[in-house]
Write a protein that holds these residues in place. Structure first.
Motif, PDB file in Angstrom:
ATOM      1  N   ALA A   1       0.831  -1.207   0.000  1.00 17.89           N
ATOM      2  CA  ALA A   1       0.000   0.000   0.000  1.00 17.89           C
ATOM      3  C   ALA A   1       0.868   1.260   0.000  1.00 17.89           C
ATOM      4  CB  ALA A   1      -0.914  -0.008   1.233  1.00 17.89           C
ATOM      5  N   VAL A   2       1.913   1.229   0.784  1.00 21.68           N
ATOM      6  CA  VAL A   2       2.803   2.383   0.849  1.00 21.68           C
ATOM      7  C   VAL A   2       3.421   2.653  -0.520  1.00 21.68           C
ATOM      8  CG1 VAL A   2       5.054   3.127   1.741  1.00 21.68           C
ATOM      9  CG2 VAL A   2       3.329   2.211   3.313  1.00 21.68           C
ATOM     10  N   ARG A   3       3.881   1.584  -1.157  1.00 21.12           N
ATOM     11  CA  ARG A   3       4.553   1.732  -2.450  1.00 21.12           C
ATOM     12  C   ARG A   3       3.580   2.266  -3.495  1.00 21.12           C
ATOM     13  NH1 ARG A   3       6.438  -2.935  -2.255  1.00 21.12           N
ATOM     14  NH2 ARG A   3       5.090  -3.772  -3.874  1.00 21.12           N
ATOM     15  N   LYS A   4       2.361   1.723  -3.454  1.00 21.01           N
ATOM     16  CA  LYS A   4       1.329   2.154  -4.389  1.00 21.01           C
ATOM     17  C   LYS A   4       1.034   3.647  -4.217  1.00 21.01           C
ATOM     18  CE  LYS A   4      -2.249  -0.839  -5.941  1.00 21.01           C
ATOM     19  NZ  LYS A   4      -3.228  -1.819  -5.418  1.00 21.01           N
ATOM     20  N   ALA A   5       1.056   4.099  -2.967  1.00 19.46           N
ATOM     21  CA  ALA A   5       0.743   5.500  -2.671  1.00 19.46           C
ATOM     22  C   ALA A   5       1.918   6.424  -2.965  1.00 19.46           C
ATOM     23  CB  ALA A   5       0.328   5.631  -1.206  1.00 19.46           C
ATOM     24  N   GLY A   6       3.048   5.844  -3.385  1.00 26.27           N
ATOM     25  CA  GLY A   6       4.229   6.697  -3.617  1.00 26.27           C
ATOM     26  C   GLY A   6       4.743   7.295  -2.326  1.00 26.27           C
ATOM     27  N   SER A   7       4.425   6.644  -1.236  1.00 28.25           N
ATOM     28  CA  SER A   7       4.809   7.167   0.070  1.00 28.25           C
ATOM     29  C   SER A   7       5.978   6.343   0.642  1.00 28.25           C
ATOM     30  CB  SER A   7       3.599   7.111   1.009  1.00 28.25           C
ATOM     31  OG  SER A   7       3.918   7.697   2.252  1.00 28.25           O
TER      32      SER A   7
ATOM     33  N   SER B   1      13.096   9.648   2.836  1.00 28.04           N
ATOM     34  CA  SER B   1      12.781  11.025   2.437  1.00 28.04           C
ATOM     35  C   SER B   1      12.436  11.120   0.961  1.00 28.04           C
ATOM     36  CB  SER B   1      13.984  11.932   2.731  1.00 28.04           C
ATOM     37  OG  SER B   1      14.283  11.898   4.102  1.00 28.04           O
ATOM     38  N   SER B   2      12.949  10.188   0.164  1.00 30.49           N
ATOM     39  CA  SER B   2      12.683  10.225  -1.275  1.00 30.49           C
ATOM     40  C   SER B   2      11.323   9.604  -1.567  1.00 30.49           C
ATOM     41  CB  SER B   2      13.771   9.451  -2.030  1.00 30.49           C
ATOM     42  OG  SER B   2      15.028  10.031  -1.777  1.00 30.49           O
ATOM     43  N   ILE B   3      10.339  10.466  -1.840  1.00 22.22           N
ATOM     44  CA  ILE B   3       8.981   9.983  -2.094  1.00 22.22           C
ATOM     45  C   ILE B   3       8.466  10.568  -3.392  1.00 22.22           C
ATOM     46  CG2 ILE B   3       8.255   9.480   0.278  1.00 22.22           C
ATOM     47  CD1 ILE B   3       7.251  12.335   0.499  1.00 22.22           C
ATOM     48  N   LEU B   4       7.387   9.969  -3.886  1.00 24.04           N
ATOM     49  CA  LEU B   4       6.860  10.393  -5.191  1.00 24.04           C
ATOM     50  C   LEU B   4       5.890  11.561  -5.082  1.00 24.04           C
ATOM     51  CD1 LEU B   4       6.544   6.887  -6.862  1.00 24.04           C
ATOM     52  CD2 LEU B   4       8.158   8.725  -7.407  1.00 24.04           C
ATOM     53  N   THR B   5       5.515  11.905  -3.873  1.00 25.21           N
ATOM     54  CA  THR B   5       4.642  13.058  -3.653  1.00 25.21           C
ATOM     55  C   THR B   5       5.490  14.333  -3.713  1.00 25.21           C
ATOM     56  OG1 THR B   5       3.501  11.634  -2.071  1.00 25.21           O
ATOM     57  CG2 THR B   5       2.864  13.962  -2.106  1.00 25.21           C
ATOM     58  N   PRO B   6       5.060  15.328  -4.463  1.00 29.41           N
ATOM     59  CA  PRO B   6       5.867  16.549  -4.560  1.00 29.41           C
ATOM     60  C   PRO B   6       5.968  17.252  -3.210  1.00 29.41           C
ATOM     61  CG  PRO B   6       4.084  16.556  -6.192  1.00 29.41           C
ATOM     62  CD  PRO B   6       3.831  15.410  -5.275  1.00 29.41           C
ATOM     63  N   ARG B   7       7.152  17.744  -2.912  1.00 24.79           N
ATOM     64  CA  ARG B   7       7.387  18.512  -1.684  1.00 24.79           C
ATOM     65  C   ARG B   7       7.960  19.878  -2.072  1.00 24.79           C
ATOM     66  NH1 ARG B   7       4.677  16.835   2.508  1.00 24.79           N
ATOM     67  NH2 ARG B   7       3.368  16.380   0.717  1.00 24.79           N
TER      68      ARG B   7
ATOM     69  N   THR C   1      11.128  13.118  -5.873  1.00 23.07           N
ATOM     70  CA  THR C   1      12.320  12.284  -6.021  1.00 23.07           C
ATOM     71  C   THR C   1      11.975  11.018  -6.768  1.00 23.07           C
ATOM     72  OG1 THR C   1      12.977  13.139  -3.883  1.00 23.07           O
ATOM     73  CG2 THR C   1      14.312  11.376  -4.800  1.00 23.07           C
ATOM     74  N   LYS C   2      12.311  11.032  -8.039  1.00 25.38           N
ATOM     75  CA  LYS C   2      12.096   9.825  -8.842  1.00 25.38           C
ATOM     76  C   LYS C   2      13.235   8.850  -8.591  1.00 25.38           C
ATOM     77  CE  LYS C   2      10.183  12.906 -12.203  1.00 25.38           C
ATOM     78  NZ  LYS C   2      11.071  13.944 -12.723  1.00 25.38           N
ATOM     79  N   GLY C   3      13.169   7.759  -9.307  1.00 27.48           N
ATOM     80  CA  GLY C   3      14.267   6.804  -9.214  1.00 27.48           C
ATOM     81  C   GLY C   3      13.895   5.644  -8.332  1.00 27.48           C
ATOM     82  N   ARG C   4      14.843   4.770  -8.135  1.00 28.71           N
ATOM     83  CA  ARG C   4      14.601   3.506  -7.443  1.00 28.71           C
ATOM     84  C   ARG C   4      14.982   3.650  -5.979  1.00 28.71           C
ATOM     85  NH1 ARG C   4      18.895   0.813 -10.944  1.00 28.71           N
ATOM     86  NH2 ARG C   4      19.682   2.887 -10.523  1.00 28.71           N
ATOM     87  N   HIS C   5      13.995   3.812  -5.142  1.00 23.89           N
ATOM     88  CA  HIS C   5      14.286   4.011  -3.721  1.00 23.89           C
ATOM     89  C   HIS C   5      13.581   2.980  -2.865  1.00 23.89           C
ATOM     90  CE1 HIS C   5      16.469   7.729  -4.301  1.00 23.89           C
ATOM     91  NE2 HIS C   5      15.579   8.033  -5.219  1.00 23.89           N
ATOM     92  N   ASP C   6      14.169   2.655  -1.726  1.00 19.78           N
ATOM     93  CA  ASP C   6      13.519   1.806  -0.751  1.00 19.78           C
ATOM     94  C   ASP C   6      12.376   2.579  -0.110  1.00 19.78           C
ATOM     95  OD1 ASP C   6      16.704   0.753  -0.193  1.00 19.78           O
ATOM     96  OD2 ASP C   6      15.125  -0.745  -0.318  1.00 19.78           O
ATOM     97  N   PRO C   7      11.145   2.087  -0.174  1.00 21.54           N
ATOM     98  CA  PRO C   7      10.062   2.801   0.518  1.00 21.54           C
ATOM     99  C   PRO C   7      10.182   2.692   2.041  1.00 21.54           C
ATOM    100  CG  PRO C   7       9.219   0.848  -0.618  1.00 21.54           C
ATOM    101  CD  PRO C   7      10.664   0.931  -0.953  1.00 21.54           C
ATOM    102  N   CYS C   8      10.998   1.770   2.514  1.00 20.43           N
ATOM    103  CA  CYS C   8      11.252   1.675   3.960  1.00 20.43           C
ATOM    104  C   CYS C   8      12.730   1.328   4.137  1.00 20.43           C
ATOM    105  CB  CYS C   8      10.356   0.604   4.591  1.00 20.43           C
ATOM    106  SG  CYS C   8      10.709   0.346   6.348  1.00 20.43           S
ATOM    107  N   VAL C   9      13.553   2.339   4.332  1.00 23.11           N
ATOM    108  CA  VAL C   9      14.992   2.081   4.439  1.00 23.11           C
ATOM    109  C   VAL C   9      15.343   1.282   5.687  1.00 23.11           C
ATOM    110  CG1 VAL C   9      15.894   3.975   3.046  1.00 23.11           C
ATOM    111  CG2 VAL C   9      15.278   4.377   5.438  1.00 23.11           C
ATOM    112  N   GLY C  10      14.386   1.236   6.609  1.00 26.52           N
ATOM    113  CA  GLY C  10      14.635   0.474   7.829  1.00 26.52           C
ATOM    114  C   GLY C  10      14.866  -1.001   7.578  1.00 26.52           C
ATOM    115  N   ILE C  11      14.302  -1.522   6.494  1.00 27.81           N
ATOM    116  CA  ILE C  11      14.434  -2.966   6.248  1.00 27.81           C
ATOM    117  C   ILE C  11      15.905  -3.335   6.023  1.00 27.81           C
ATOM    118  CG2 ILE C  11      13.802  -4.886   4.738  1.00 27.81           C
ATOM    119  CD1 ILE C  11      11.210  -3.293   4.051  1.00 27.81           C
TER     120      ILE C  11
END
Lengths: 368, 368, 368, 368
Positions: free
Chosen positions: A197-203, A304-310, A324-334
């Motif tokens: 869900a997080v990934r889908k939301a670009g969050s 911090s790198s999310i698909l929602t404009p800031r 922030t486009k590109g290939r990012h971990d939606p949860c860097v904690g993993i």
């Protein structure tokens, strides 16, 4: 003093930028005669490697570690061990936006403020890519600790969703089976849905990692500014995106009464060292290990790198927006889980050697 | 490396046991020409001093700091500043119980395990008395920082009772008026009641301290192992009884989404540096200060010395019980407030000098 | 990093000015359980003390060392040992000339250039008085080394007059009997005449000190920047007025052929470690001790404070002249002898602990 | 603490063995914004490179330095600069003799004594090959110092044959033209004959190197254990085969009278800083630079690897003999000249930054 080194007798210096030719580390102070090869490093590096599930960045980097020095005929020689990891997946792409604008929550602005310039390609030195070198150093630290000390970590919270399984019911084998380093399969499945869900939301979401060491003998650590918990906190806090660290009961201890927080002591079995009725202390008293399991937790902020404009500003100070486009971990904690292990292993290896230096192997010292 | 020193360019070494002749510190690296006298040290020491309200230990120690070196005609000379605080209230009393038994939650057992012997009188080196020397060092650090940087702390939780007043409604003047360093008079009154009950029950409670620095310019701190937050956490974690440390949103950040956690940037007024819409980061990004207020919190465990008997073992490993009599703070977190300030001031002073060393006063450097 | 500390695991920090209230040192990292008392410190301090013969300054200072911490019931506890020496013979005198003018050969000008101000009373921090704290630290280092390692020094040159007695004919007992720490009575008598002439002329002379350590086992020191000879040279060069340092054959080695300089190796007696046919290396190869006697020499310049007027400038840059009145050693090299011993003892104690930390007691390490 | 690092704010860590895959260094603390490229490193490396005349080893190694990090678009970024030099001329040859026997004057025995094992191929870590990485670091240090500070060295003695040309008649251009880094063509020719004879005899000789720095402003260095001369001596003594170091008049100062050794001061021209009538001090007083030329000398022992058989023992302790075949410098002092420059440059760069850190750019500090 070195801004890019940590540890004292077991001392690690790292170097390298995300999109430079290579990253690496130099580990100084490893005792001689220990069995070590590149495969030992690779085992840990592979656990941190991106692209292993849909929940981490799809960047593909083999992260092949090459030992350049300090090992001869399969054994450490006591001289510095240099490890090199080439950067292979440096996509040639357009960095003009990230060069010109500051990404909120990133180090872009502060590097510019400090240094007046920055290597903006992929975050440069501030990229989490550097943590691969920590994991390599951690594998060397494990060799120093030997098989008696076991350092392992697990994810205990993703976003607001905590692992509810009590500690004594954790399944450490399960940690190696699911993409979340979670010690419970059902929770891992739930986090899988959450992350989809997080990934889908670009969050993105944050996480909490728990890291433990079993087999640490009493006596490691040194008052008052070489405390084991102090060094452990510094090591964990130095990991990208970490915002909080706690030992044992941690912040929860503030709300306990002295009676409830007390870890009472009882005679050990067979005349051995005393045992404790509980471990609110997280295995450390007065900065020195008690012989119990050392327990730490760290909080990782959401990516911090999310698909929602800031909203942000440009280098020139003009108002702007950034996605922030590109290939990012939606949860860097993993992927921070093996990094937390590595940092704890490094701190413990350092303190093992420091304790031996000041106190001999067993503590105390015969008078001259 | 020194187990009893911290900092690099601004470096503090402390010494002394609770019941030895004196405690003290040597502060090395203070820039020359700064106005400094014993009164400046005493102001901060008096805030930490025991016996100032019924909520802290009734021990009476004047804690008079004497400067032995490094100051000439009211100005620092750039040479080491030694500060001596004599121990005056060393009651001659019977230490045989504490010598023979381990107090749960104290460093008694671990010191013995590490060193094979310990100065058991009043806890020796592990006594919170040592923090007086930190406060003295902190006063020197304030001179290094100058008036532009303001470091101050407050208590935000006693036991399970949190300060609910929002940060923007805090009254810093109130902090100096009540015995809890609490920025809200009503909360302080409530905590007074709570503490009376705790004291009556012979129990103890923990606390949470928030410490802040305003006026820190962007650029202090250094990636990757000289991070400002890393050094700050280590410094706070080195304080007796601290079990957790966090920066900015801290552990709460784990539960936030990337959108909510983002501190967006906006153009600063009058063409000045950019401003942030929020401060989840606690004033630090990538280990470097952003120019916002630096915000840290630390969790202090409940005092281990309580009047309720706890089970323990003797030095010989036999089962026993112990009640810690004597004059103890039922909430050590209260007097930790000025100590937290001192540690933050020391870390910031160090980083001010380190930044200037590597980058010059303004960051960057003209090419040669 | 600390400008006023040296050593790593055995780490000494000194403080204090010549005419401040006190000087002292903090010794961190001493192993626990060692027998130590103030008398042990005093024995070495008394050898350095001024006013013991007509050849040294007639200043009278008891140099009574007081241990403030780190020792309990006659044994070291592993915590920092602070030593305090009060300044008692601070004659109230007129310092206006030395405040306003730079004494050639002294640190007056450079302290002003660096710090913008200086404590000019008696030379402040640059006074040789500080070396008393080194001697105290050296006595603690001897406790760390134990009786198996013997560190001792002798004067081997006064002005241009060298000791011609070959090393194997030295009488170490004689060193304690004459005011020159000279291992030959006849030479000492000759130097007495030479010094009388120098003193009469209001002049001064330099000297060369040889310092040795017997009983150092093979393996202490660490390549490449923790070399035993490197640390030893740094320690000796840090002593006031020292301008040159050498190990073993030293500068003379440059003129030898490879054949003559070679210290050949032979099987040791009874299957013990190998023996060397010579000791041009001064007991150190590749920065690591060989098991032979460690031998170093240091050159001390003539005392800068002389009764002959020298040209100089004032703080304001005006041409002037200066005569350094007061009670000065006409040959500072004499009292540097126990200081050289102390520095060597400190370096060896540090390396003993460092070696044990990295390699265990015997070098090498069993594979895990 | 790191056995393989030196410097504090400008900190160099080196790694690598003679016959491993590569050697290299990591330089941490370089200020940002400095122009730097591989060509700058190569210029200095080429001066140290073997095989450039018949007087140095005929080994051929391109010593091509590759910068892996810390430089972006031709400027330093303030992050660590890693330099890699691959080992290319590793002849596959038989090392069984050197593995089994100790070469006198080499580190073979002490490495074994310390570590229990050693990488014997080509001397491993103790090979002078490592000095290439120092030269690379030195080139970076020169960038930190900028064009105002000129560091240069010359050979002043080969075997027993001293350069007799007075310092003021040296021709620095000539240093770059002859194979001996000699500032006098006639002396260089004489040394050429001497070296031919030495080589023919299968022998070796020592040498003395003088290294100087012009343009160092007053104020660098720090009392009492961060003295500029102390750090300089340690840096030079850490170079392979160095057995003695001196500053200014050095050992000769011991034989001077106080009057003759005094460097008197005179008002500087145009109201500038004072000037000195002489430079016995070698540009350093009280550990701090005076503004004069900094002058140091180091003695290099004769190469231990000679063609004349020497007696030794095997690893098993049996009596044996050894002849060191292979391509060796008959006078290692020659190629030590650029290494001495590099070490002095590194020390000065470190102290430039340290001075700026503690005292600001100009010394002193405005009171807050």
């Amino acid at each position: 003093m070195s801004h890019n080194s940590f540890g004292h007798l077991f001392r690690v210096t790292t170097f390298g930028e995300s999109h430079g030719p290579a990253i690496g580390c130099v580990v100084d102070g490893t005792p001689p005669g220990l069995a070590l090869d590149e495969a030992a490093l690779q085992r840990d590096l592979d656990r941190r490697r991106p692209g292993q599930s849909r929940h981490t960045t799809q960047r593909r980097e083999p992260d092949a570690a090459r030992i350049l020095s300090g090992v001869f005929e399969g054994r450490t020689t006591g001289t510095p061990i240099a490890v090199l990891i080439e950067n292979t997946d440096q996509r040639s792409k357009d960095y003009s936006e990230i060069a010109a604008k500051y990404r909120p929550g990133h180090a872009d602005y502060t590097y510019d403020a400090k240094y007046g310039l920055r290597d903006y390609r992929g975050g440069g030195r501030s990229s989490a890519r550097e943590t691969a070198t920590r994991v390599a150093a951690g594998a060397i630290a494990r060799a120093v600790l030997g098989p008696a000390v076991i350092v392992r970590a697990a994810l205990v919270q993703v976003g607001g969703d905590r692992l509810e399984v009590p500690r004594e019911a954790w399944d450490w084998d399960e940690v190696g089976r699911n993409p979340f380093f979670c010690p419970d399969a059902a929770t891992a499945a739930r986090w899988g849905d959450l992350m989809d869900a997080v990934r889908k939301a670009g969050s993105s979401v944050g996480a909490v990692v728990q890291v433990e060491a079993e087999g640490v003998p009493p006596g490691w650590g040194a008052p008052l500014y070489g405390k084991l918990d102090q060094d452990l906190c510094a090591a964990l806090m130095s990991i990208n995106a970490v915002k909080g660290v706690e030992i044992g009961a941690g912040f929860a201890a503030a709300a306990l009464s002295g009676e409830d927080n007390a870890d009472e002591m009882r005679p050990g079995p067979d005349g051995g060292p005393p045992v404790f009725t509980n471990n609110h202390a997280g295995g450390i008293l007065g900065g020195i290990s008690t012989g119990q399991t050392v327990v730490a937790r760290m909080a990782v902020k959401p990516t911090s790198s999310i698909l929602t404009p800031r909203r942000t500003v440009t280098r020139d100070g003009a108002a702007s927006e950034i996605v922030t486009k590109g290939r990012h971990d939606p949860c860097v904690g993993i992927r921070a889980v093996p990094v937390a292990e590595a940092m704890m292993a490094c701190v413990l290896a350092d303190h093992k050697l420091r304790h031996r230096g000041q106190c001999g192997a067993d503590g105390g010292e015969a008078p001259p």
